[in-house]
Scaffold this motif. Sequence first.
Motif, PDB file in Angstrom:
ATOM      1  N   ILE A 230     102.172 129.135   3.627  1.00 23.55           N
ATOM      2  CA  ILE A 230     100.755 129.232   3.263  1.00 23.55           C
ATOM      3  C   ILE A 230     100.598 129.740   1.833  1.00 23.55           C
ATOM      4  N   ASP A 231     101.323 130.796   1.493  1.00 25.19           N
ATOM      5  CA  ASP A 231     101.214 131.366   0.146  1.00 25.19           C
ATOM      6  C   ASP A 231     101.679 130.375  -0.918  1.00 25.19           C
ATOM      7  N   LYS A 232     102.766 129.676  -0.631  1.00 26.15           N
ATOM      8  CA  LYS A 232     103.316 128.725  -1.596  1.00 26.15           C
ATOM      9  C   LYS A 232     102.339 127.583  -1.863  1.00 26.15           C
ATOM     10  N   LEU A 233     101.785 127.008  -0.800  1.00 20.54           N
ATOM     11  CA  LEU A 233     100.886 125.872  -0.970  1.00 20.54           C
ATOM     12  C   LEU A 233      99.538 126.302  -1.540  1.00 20.54           C
ATOM     13  N   GLU A 234      99.087 127.483  -1.185  1.00 17.39           N
ATOM     14  CA  GLU A 234      97.830 127.980  -1.751  1.00 17.39           C
ATOM     15  C   GLU A 234      97.959 128.170  -3.259  1.00 17.39           C
TER      16      GLU A 234
ATOM     17  N   GLN B  69      99.689 116.523  -0.044  1.00 15.01           N
ATOM     18  CA  GLN B  69     100.824 115.834   0.563  1.00 15.01           C
ATOM     19  C   GLN B  69     101.797 116.820   1.204  1.00 15.01           C
ATOM     20  N   MET B  70     101.975 117.967   0.567  1.00 17.07           N
ATOM     21  CA  MET B  70     102.858 118.988   1.130  1.00 17.07           C
ATOM     22  C   MET B  70     102.279 119.554   2.427  1.00 17.07           C
ATOM     23  N   TYR B  71     100.960 119.807   2.436  1.00 18.84           N
ATOM     24  CA  TYR B  71     100.321 120.297   3.659  1.00 18.84           C
ATOM     25  C   TYR B  71     100.563 119.328   4.809  1.00 18.84           C
ATOM     26  N   LYS B  72     100.394 118.045   4.547  1.00 14.26           N
ATOM     27  CA  LYS B  72     100.517 117.045   5.603  1.00 14.26           C
ATOM     28  C   LYS B  72     101.960 116.898   6.081  1.00 14.26           C
ATOM     29  N   SER B  73     102.906 116.858   5.140  1.00 15.00           N
ATOM     30  CA  SER B  73     104.301 116.649   5.535  1.00 15.00           C
ATOM     31  C   SER B  73     104.883 117.879   6.235  1.00 15.00           C
ATOM     32  N   ILE B  74     104.573 119.064   5.714  1.00 13.60           N
ATOM     33  CA  ILE B  74     105.139 120.281   6.306  1.00 13.60           C
ATOM     34  C   ILE B  74     104.563 120.536   7.693  1.00 13.60           C
ATOM     35  N   THR B  75     103.246 120.372   7.841  1.00 12.78           N
ATOM     36  CA  THR B  75     102.649 120.604   9.161  1.00 12.78           C
ATOM     37  C   THR B  75     103.113 119.568  10.172  1.00 12.78           C
ATOM     38  N   ALA B  76     103.442 118.368   9.706  1.00 19.42           N
ATOM     39  CA  ALA B  76     103.996 117.365  10.623  1.00 19.42           C
ATOM     40  C   ALA B  76     105.331 117.844  11.186  1.00 19.42           C
TER      41      ALA B  76
END
Length: 423
Positions: free
Chosen positions: A72-76, A89-96
């Motif tokens: 969360i901290d990294k993507l924020e 794109q990172m949110y979508k791939s990582i949460t997948a």
Amino acid sequence: LLIIRILGLGGWIRSEDYKRSPESFASRLVARTANPRFRGREERGERGVQRDEKMSRERGRRAVLLPPQETIDKLEKMANAGNFYEAQQMYKSITARYAAAERYDDTLDILQSGASVQLKNGQVICGAELAVLFVETLVKGKIPCSEETLGRCGGGDLNLAPKGLLKTLHPLVEFDGLGEMVGIESVSFLGARWREELGYDRIRKIYMEFPQISMPQQLGDDDDMQKLSEALVAAKTRVESCSSFLKAAIKWSAEFGPHKYGSPEIHVMLAEYIYSQSPELDMSKVSICFVRGNNPEKFASTLVNFMGKCYPGEDDLAIARAVLMDANKLMDELKRQLQLNQLDLPDSDLMQFIGYLLQTLERDALPLFRILRQKYKPSIDRESLFDELLDEIAEKYFGVRRRGGLQGMFGDIFKMMGGEAMA
């Protein structure tokens, strides 16, 4: 050669044979594939592929994933630096990957954070996409629709509440020598306030991050018209994006919650956003959402606000539509708020009909109900929805069965035949 490699025949037939005689090569290829020994190898190959896929899924579940807060901290940080597309794109791939590992709680935390971050940065489409993925994760994880998910603490135990906080929630609360609460009439009311004070979560928090921007009112030169055009496009995008999220949430709450039409709280959210942000306001949609909600006070205040800015002749239509959809407490609340705002109900035949209708429903007088429908037919015909709503009222309050398509058609034919016979 590509076909040979796909079929796994490279060790059976030499590629030089194809160069010498393609026709002979083709006939030998057909003969080889028809060989039982080859079919057995092919079947074993399919089973091997299935086994490899299963092992791959298991490795994915066992894969080492970063702690959710670190992600969360990294993507924020990435999104706040302006790298919105890369972060999305990172949110979508990582949460997948988290979802594939069935770590749904962590997936929800990351998606909720991502939706909030993108919305705070004005990235409405990106934020809405992550918000919808949040709801899809609720469905995939079969998360029940509870008060905690919607935004309230499920427990709300008053014994855990600080006494100072309880005093601020209700000024009349007192405590005796044993620490028991005294001096208030409704402990349940205080409990509701305490649960609310614990904070709205999940659905409500994401909804609150969607921008709420007023449309420009004063127009001047061409630059102002250009700004208005851009504002209209942006408003339409906001409404569509937020609506897609809330409609998905309503569908989830209907499937995994106790309400047939979905959570009343989410319906109220949708009604509020459509009314406040839609550039092309449709009060019928707003009314439907409020009727399926649980906040008649908010519904009434919205109608009062609408009366102050609508075109002549739209105010009584909006009130009649709302009352016919849900007469419970709405008319009394509407009159109360009109009095507070020093306003009056519109003076029209339609409003007279609504007043008489409510009295008729209290008396259970079906003949009077039919007389009212006939007398005020010109006013009722101003909106096609009214007849359908009145049919529902007749069925609900008086037990009158609604006519189906064939029944209604034959009934009209018999009326015509009867009229001709009498003539």
